[in-house]
Write a protein that holds these residues in place. Structure first.
Motif, short mmCIF file in Angstrom:
data_model
loop_
_atom_site.label_atom_id
_atom_site.label_comp_id
_atom_site.label_asym_id
_atom_site.label_seq_id
_atom_site.Cartn_x
_atom_site.Cartn_y
_atom_site.Cartn_z
N UNK A 9 -37.66 -21.85 48.11
CA UNK A 9 -36.73 -20.75 47.92
C UNK A 9 -37.38 -19.74 46.98
N UNK A 10 -37.46 -18.49 47.42
CA UNK A 10 -38.06 -17.42 46.63
C UNK A 10 -36.96 -16.55 46.05
N UNK A 11 -36.92 -16.48 44.74
CA UNK A 11 -35.98 -15.60 44.03
C UNK A 11 -36.72 -14.31 43.72
N UNK A 12 -36.28 -13.22 44.32
CA UNK A 12 -36.93 -11.92 44.12
C UNK A 12 -36.03 -11.01 43.30
N UNK A 48 -32.40 -13.82 47.55
CA UNK A 48 -32.97 -15.15 47.73
C UNK A 48 -33.53 -15.24 49.14
N UNK A 49 -34.77 -15.73 49.24
CA UNK A 49 -35.43 -15.87 50.53
C UNK A 49 -35.79 -17.33 50.74
N UNK A 50 -35.41 -17.88 51.88
CA UNK A 50 -35.88 -19.20 52.26
C UNK A 50 -37.17 -19.01 53.05
N UNK A 51 -38.30 -19.28 52.40
CA UNK A 51 -39.61 -19.03 53.03
C UNK A 51 -40.22 -20.31 53.57
N UNK A 83 -41.10 -12.61 41.05
CA UNK A 83 -40.85 -13.66 42.04
C UNK A 83 -40.94 -15.04 41.41
N UNK A 84 -40.01 -15.90 41.76
CA UNK A 84 -40.09 -17.31 41.38
C UNK A 84 -39.77 -18.15 42.61
N UNK A 85 -40.48 -19.26 42.75
CA UNK A 85 -40.35 -20.11 43.94
C UNK A 85 -40.12 -21.53 43.48
N UNK A 86 -39.10 -22.19 44.08
CA UNK A 86 -38.73 -23.55 43.68
C UNK A 86 -38.08 -24.24 44.88
N UNK A 87 -37.85 -25.55 44.78
CA UNK A 87 -37.22 -26.26 45.91
C UNK A 87 -35.75 -25.92 46.11
N UNK A 88 -35.05 -25.38 45.10
CA UNK A 88 -33.63 -25.04 45.25
C UNK A 88 -33.37 -23.65 44.68
N UNK A 89 -32.24 -23.11 45.05
CA UNK A 89 -31.86 -21.79 44.56
C UNK A 89 -31.61 -21.82 43.05
N UNK A 103 -44.42 -10.83 37.45
CA UNK A 103 -45.25 -12.02 37.64
C UNK A 103 -44.63 -12.95 38.68
N UNK A 104 -45.34 -14.04 38.98
CA UNK A 104 -44.85 -15.03 39.93
C UNK A 104 -44.94 -16.41 39.29
N UNK A 105 -43.86 -17.19 39.42
CA UNK A 105 -43.85 -18.58 38.97
C UNK A 105 -43.55 -19.47 40.17
N UNK A 106 -44.33 -20.52 40.35
CA UNK A 106 -44.10 -21.49 41.42
C UNK A 106 -43.82 -22.84 40.77
N UNK A 107 -42.62 -23.38 41.06
CA UNK A 107 -42.22 -24.67 40.52
C UNK A 107 -42.21 -25.68 41.66
N UNK A 108 -43.17 -26.60 41.62
CA UNK A 108 -43.28 -27.60 42.68
C UNK A 108 -42.29 -28.75 42.43
N UNK A 109 -41.92 -29.45 43.51
CA UNK A 109 -40.91 -30.51 43.41
C UNK A 109 -41.31 -31.60 42.43
#
Length: 345
Positions: A9-12, A48-51, A83-89, A103-109
């Motif tokens: 899920x991408x929070x923009x 919110x984008x489900x990518x 942008x932030x990306x994580x498994x849930x909203x 910036x961009x943050x990616x949070x892996x499961x």
């Protein structure tokens, strides 16, 4: 069905400049839909984008999709995007709060628990500063403390529904999915009088009636208002208007009525000849997007419990079955002058 841990899920968050043209946000949403059809608008500046399904299509990793979005919003509209990306909203939204602008943050499961546990409980979805004293008294300072607390203890402290919700969120669980459907931006209701009304008591009674109607409509449609606007029309056909952003998005009658009273008082009316009063709920969003602060106020709990009973009675027997005492004492509206629903936009 995609496992929740496999979702992306991408929070923009779009950094819209002040005084931006009204259609810019809609254009940015259209741009995101070129990346994935699963886009949920969160006005006025977020989406919110489900990518999950877009990674293979674009042959990019999550950070690559975010880079593509940021590049396009800047190149085409001059808008910086965080942008932030994580498994849930929920996790994507929380990560956005601590991500530097642009910036961009990616949070892996696999990193969720290590990322969540040291954070303060106030950072968790559905928890506000009003609960700080009680949380501290039970030693619940971090999300890790909350996650380690037994579920029965949390339901005893915060109530059944809130306790279960806090327990799930503390473990990173959020079952909300990205819902692409559009929602109305505003909804209104108006009270017109047969003759000019000078009595402020009658004006406030009308405000309560309008707040009750708007709240019921919002709850029926699972929406929440972020802003409330009041318009008062006088005998000479002139109009005064005031609006205010609510402390938190809501569909509950009590905070809507309290804000309506504050807006009315700000007009400083003294024996004004009022012909009509209208309220408009603005900046609407899905109720699931409204973060409900835990006030621990028993009066609020009672009011919302009564509201639930009223909603059930209205659904079964029709509007007006159960009414606030302030309205029931005078029959609410005058004969022949029902509140008029304003148009939705």
């Amino acid at each position: 069905m995609t496992d929740v841990t496999e979702r992306r899920i991408l929070h923009a968050f779009f950094h819209l400049p002040q005084g931006t043209r009204p259609d810019l946000y809609e254009q940015l949403l259209a741009l995101t839909e070129n990346l994935t059809p699963r886009v949920q608008a969160i006005p006025p500046d977020t989406a919110h984008l489900d990518i999950t399904g877009s990674l293979r299509y674009w042959n990019r990793d999550p950070e690559g999709i975010a880079a593509l979005l940021r590049m396009r919003t800047m190149a085409l509209y001059g808008v910086q995007t965080t942008c932030t990306i994580a498994p849930t909203r929920m996790l994507a939204t929380m990560a956005a709060a601590v991500t530097p602008p642009g910036a961009t943050t990616v949070l892996e499961a696999h990193a969720v628990q290590a990322w969540l546990r040291p954070r303060p409980v106030a950072a968790l979805h559905g928890v506000g500063p009003a609960t700080a004293t009680k949380r501290r008294s039970y030693g619940l300072h971090t999300i890790g403390d909350l996650a380690d607390a037994p579920l029965p203890a949390l339901t005893r402290i915060f109530g059944a529904a809130t306790g279960r919700s806090l327990h799930a969120h503390a473990h990173g669980h959020d079952l909300r999915t990205v819902q692409p459907q559009p929602i109305a931006k505003s909804a209104g209701a108006e009270r017109s009088y047969d003759q000019d009304v000078l009595d402020p008591v009658e004006h406030r009674r009308s405000l309560l009636e309008l707040a009750e109607e708007l709240g019921a409509r919002l709850r029926d449609e699972h929406q929440a208002a972020g802003n409330l606007a009041l318009s008062v029309r006088y005998a000479d056909r002139s109009t005064s208007s005031r609006s205010r952003t609510l402390p938190e998005p809501t569909a509950h009658t009590r905070p809507l009525a309290a804000t309506a009273y504050e807006l009315y008082d700000s007009l400083g009316l003294q024996r004004a000849r009022v012909r009509s009063i209208s309220l408009r709920a603005q900046d609407l969003r899905p109720a699931t997007e409204a973060t409900e602060q835990l006030t621990l106020d028993p009066t609020d709990d009672r009011a919302r419990a009564i509201e639930t009973v009223t909603d059930r009675a209205r659904a079964r027997y029709g509007h007006g079955t159960i009414r606030p005492a302030a309205l029931a004492a005078t029959g609410g509206r005058r004969p022949g002058t029902p509140p008029t629903r304003g148009p939705r936009s």
